[in-house]
Design an enzyme around this catalytic site. Structure first.
Site, mmCIF file in Angstrom:
data_model
loop_
_atom_site.group_PDB
_atom_site.id
_atom_site.type_symbol
_atom_site.label_atom_id
_atom_site.label_comp_id
_atom_site.label_asym_id
_atom_site.label_seq_id
_atom_site.Cartn_x
_atom_site.Cartn_y
_atom_site.Cartn_z
ATOM 1 N N PRO A 27 19.762 29.840 71.653
ATOM 2 C CA PRO A 27 20.126 28.461 71.317
ATOM 3 C C PRO A 27 18.900 27.565 71.201
ATOM 4 O O PRO A 27 17.994 27.633 72.022
ATOM 5 C CB PRO A 27 21.031 28.030 72.468
ATOM 6 C CG PRO A 27 20.704 28.963 73.591
ATOM 7 C CD PRO A 27 20.299 30.246 72.967
ATOM 8 N N CYS B 126 18.086 23.475 70.379
ATOM 9 C CA CYS B 126 18.578 22.120 70.123
ATOM 10 C C CYS B 126 18.034 21.593 68.802
ATOM 11 O O CYS B 126 16.845 21.748 68.500
ATOM 12 C CB CYS B 126 18.182 21.193 71.261
ATOM 13 S SG CYS B 126 19.075 21.522 72.795
ATOM 14 N N ALA C 63 22.475 23.996 72.840
ATOM 15 C CA ALA C 63 23.059 23.334 74.009
ATOM 16 C C ALA C 63 24.039 22.259 73.549
ATOM 17 O O ALA C 63 23.660 21.316 72.856
ATOM 18 C CB ALA C 63 21.954 22.722 74.861
ATOM 19 N N GLN D 138 26.457 27.532 73.624
ATOM 20 C CA GLN D 138 25.888 27.267 74.943
ATOM 21 C C GLN D 138 26.430 25.925 75.427
ATOM 22 O O GLN D 138 26.115 24.873 74.855
ATOM 23 C CB GLN D 138 24.366 27.230 74.881
ATOM 24 C CG GLN D 138 23.716 27.077 76.252
ATOM 25 C CD GLN D 138 22.214 26.909 76.168
ATOM 26 O OE1 GLN D 138 21.728 25.891 75.671
ATOM 27 N NE2 GLN D 138 21.479 27.895 76.649
ATOM 28 N N TYR E 61 18.192 21.748 83.581
ATOM 29 C CA TYR E 61 19.404 20.971 83.372
ATOM 30 C C TYR E 61 20.343 21.111 84.574
ATOM 31 O O TYR E 61 19.999 21.731 85.570
ATOM 32 C CB TYR E 61 20.041 21.357 82.037
ATOM 33 C CG TYR E 61 19.089 21.074 80.887
ATOM 34 C CD1 TYR E 61 18.518 19.813 80.732
ATOM 35 C CD2 TYR E 61 18.715 22.066 79.992
ATOM 36 C CE1 TYR E 61 17.617 19.533 79.714
ATOM 37 C CE2 TYR E 61 17.815 21.806 78.962
ATOM 38 C CZ TYR E 61 17.266 20.535 78.830
ATOM 39 O OH TYR E 61 16.369 20.273 77.832
ATOM 40 N N ARG F 113 22.725 31.445 81.096
ATOM 41 C CA ARG F 113 21.270 31.454 80.944
ATOM 42 C C ARG F 113 20.669 30.840 82.199
ATOM 43 O O ARG F 113 21.145 29.810 82.691
ATOM 44 C CB ARG F 113 20.838 30.661 79.721
ATOM 45 C CG ARG F 113 19.369 30.910 79.356
ATOM 46 C CD ARG F 113 18.964 30.292 78.051
ATOM 47 N NE ARG F 113 17.773 30.954 77.520
ATOM 48 C CZ ARG F 113 17.115 30.564 76.443
ATOM 49 N NH1 ARG F 113 17.523 29.504 75.755
ATOM 50 N NH2 ARG F 113 16.053 31.220 76.031
ATOM 51 N N LEU G 135 8.382 34.307 73.600
ATOM 52 C CA LEU G 135 7.245 34.701 72.774
ATOM 53 C C LEU G 135 7.328 36.169 72.363
ATOM 54 O O LEU G 135 6.368 36.924 72.452
ATOM 55 C CB LEU G 135 5.920 34.393 73.489
ATOM 56 C CG LEU G 135 5.516 32.918 73.515
ATOM 57 C CD1 LEU G 135 4.212 32.722 74.251
ATOM 58 C CD2 LEU G 135 5.407 32.352 72.105
ATOM 59 N N ARG H 203 12.047 30.402 68.362
ATOM 60 C CA ARG H 203 11.070 29.864 67.425
ATOM 61 C C ARG H 203 10.702 30.870 66.339
ATOM 62 O O ARG H 203 10.460 30.493 65.191
ATOM 63 C CB ARG H 203 9.810 29.421 68.183
ATOM 64 C CG ARG H 203 10.024 28.195 69.065
ATOM 65 C CD ARG H 203 8.812 27.944 69.961
ATOM 66 N NE ARG H 203 8.920 26.735 70.737
ATOM 67 C CZ ARG H 203 9.552 26.641 71.914
ATOM 68 N NH1 ARG H 203 10.146 27.706 72.442
ATOM 69 N NH2 ARG H 203 9.612 25.489 72.568
#
Length: 370
Positions: free
Chosen positions: A23, A25, A57, A100, A183, A230, A301, A324
């Site tokens: 996920p 944002c 999210a 999510q 969070y 998660r 990564l 990413r």
């Protein structure tokens, strides 16, 4: 066949390969409602060849948004607005779709990243009063959140349940509860954010109590649906949440019927010191997977096909999460399949792009370049 392109199951959810889109944002909603950006963005990723797409999210209450522009699922109107996006994906891709569900806690009411990401005070036009396990701000000078009382805990848990039911009614394939990145659920777990002196604070068992209650409530509300969580396996701060506690939490999640765990790190404190490097989080996933047997998504990564394949071969994770890397290369699974000599989904409209040296890449030989 490589392990990366072998099938795998998360609970009752059967995946065609072991690539999940983590996920991410987008900060592009309006009052929590998806916009045409979500149709373009999610539609693009749905054609990637990955087996699982986890929607960003998605806040279970307005106060639980990270930013004013976060996606939400706190009302039936939000579900109705998201339905055409899901329907479009279903028409054109076999990818499985999860959401999510999240509450940002004390990290809510923040500006979008490209505007600096700073906390927005409640007296500002785009801000609101935040809530958290304790009346402790994320960073000095930020809004002091209201500590959730007994009624507040029930209200937020009920909001997770209501959003989960909407997700199931939408026909989504899985739910991931956001217990990572500083969070709300992570805030309950970490002693850096949880200063309570009641049944939800202090000991590890008490700090785990609320996230486990939320999981149990959601698990009970959507029978037959895959539900996971998660987590951040470490805060990267001395005296904070760490791997040993994460292993114990993972055992507790498994006992509550959790179908998978998605292992990330960090986010609860600006004091974190993260040693970034290729695959820097995979050892946390490996330890949790080895000691609990809970189906595990590893992330962090991971950018190369051989890197991902090696992690699976070493049994460091069951599924590889990409974020990413997928934004940079939305056809990453195609390229990985070509490199590893495997097959991957592509819509027929794109078959003509199949490289001649990989003529079986898309798994369908009916199309020939004319």
């Amino acid at each position: 066949m490589s392990k990366l392109f072998s099938p795998y199951s998360l609970g009752t959810l059967e995946l065609s390969n072991r690539i999940a889109i983590a996920p991410m944002c987008q900060y592009s909603a309006v009052d929590g409602l998806p916009t045409d950006w979500h149709m373009i963005h999610l539609g693009n990723l749905a054609l990637s060849g990955a087996a699982l797409l986890i929607i960003e999210a998605t806040a279970v209450t307005p106060e639980g948004r990270i930013s004013p522009d976060d996606l939400g699922l706190w009302s039936d109107d939000h579900a109705t607005a998201l339905a055409p996006v899901i329907a479009a994906i279903r028409r054109h891709s076999p990818i499985k779709v999860a959401v999510q569900l999240a509450h940002a806690g004390r990290k809510a009411s923040s500006e979008v990243p490209w505007e600096g990401g700073a906390n927005i005070p409640p007296d500002q036009p785009r801000g609101w009063q935040t809530e958290a396990p304790s009346a402790a701000p994320h960073a000095d000078g930020e809004t002091v959140p209201l500590a959730l009382d007994a009624d507040g805990l029930v209200r937020v848990k009920d909001a997770f349940v209501a959003a989960a039911r909407r997700a199931q009614a939408l026909g989504l394939d899985a739910i991931e509860l956001h217990g990572a990145h500083g969070y709300l659920l992570h805030q309950f777990l970490s002693p850096l954010a949880n200063h309570r002196d009641d049944a939800y604070g202090g000991s590890l068992e008490n700090r785990m109590r609320y996230p486990l209650e939320v999981l149990a409530a959601v698990r009970g509300a959507v029978p037959g649906m895959t539900v996971g969580m998660r987590i951040s396996a470490t805060d990267w701060v001395e005296g904070g949440w760490d791997l040993e506690q994460s292993v114990r939490f993972a055992h507790a999640l498994k006992a509550q019927g959790c179908d998978f765990i998605h292992v990330s790190t960090g986010g609860v404190s600006p004091l974190q010191q993260i040693p970034l490097g290729p695959g820097y989080q995979i050892e946390f996933a490996e330890r949790i997977k080895r000691e609990t047997g809970l189906p595990t998504i590893g992330v962090g990564l991971i950018t190369e096909a051989r890197q991902a394949e090696d992690m699976l071969q070493r049994d460091q994770a069951d599924v590889i999460g990409l974020a990413r890397a997928m934004l940079y290369d939305p056809r990453w699974p195609w390229h990985a399949a070509a490199e590893l000599g495997d097959q991957v989904f592509a819509p027929p409209q794109y078959w003509r792009s199949q490289p001649r040296e990989h003529k079986e890449l898309f798994g369908d030989t009916r199309l020939r370049q004319r």
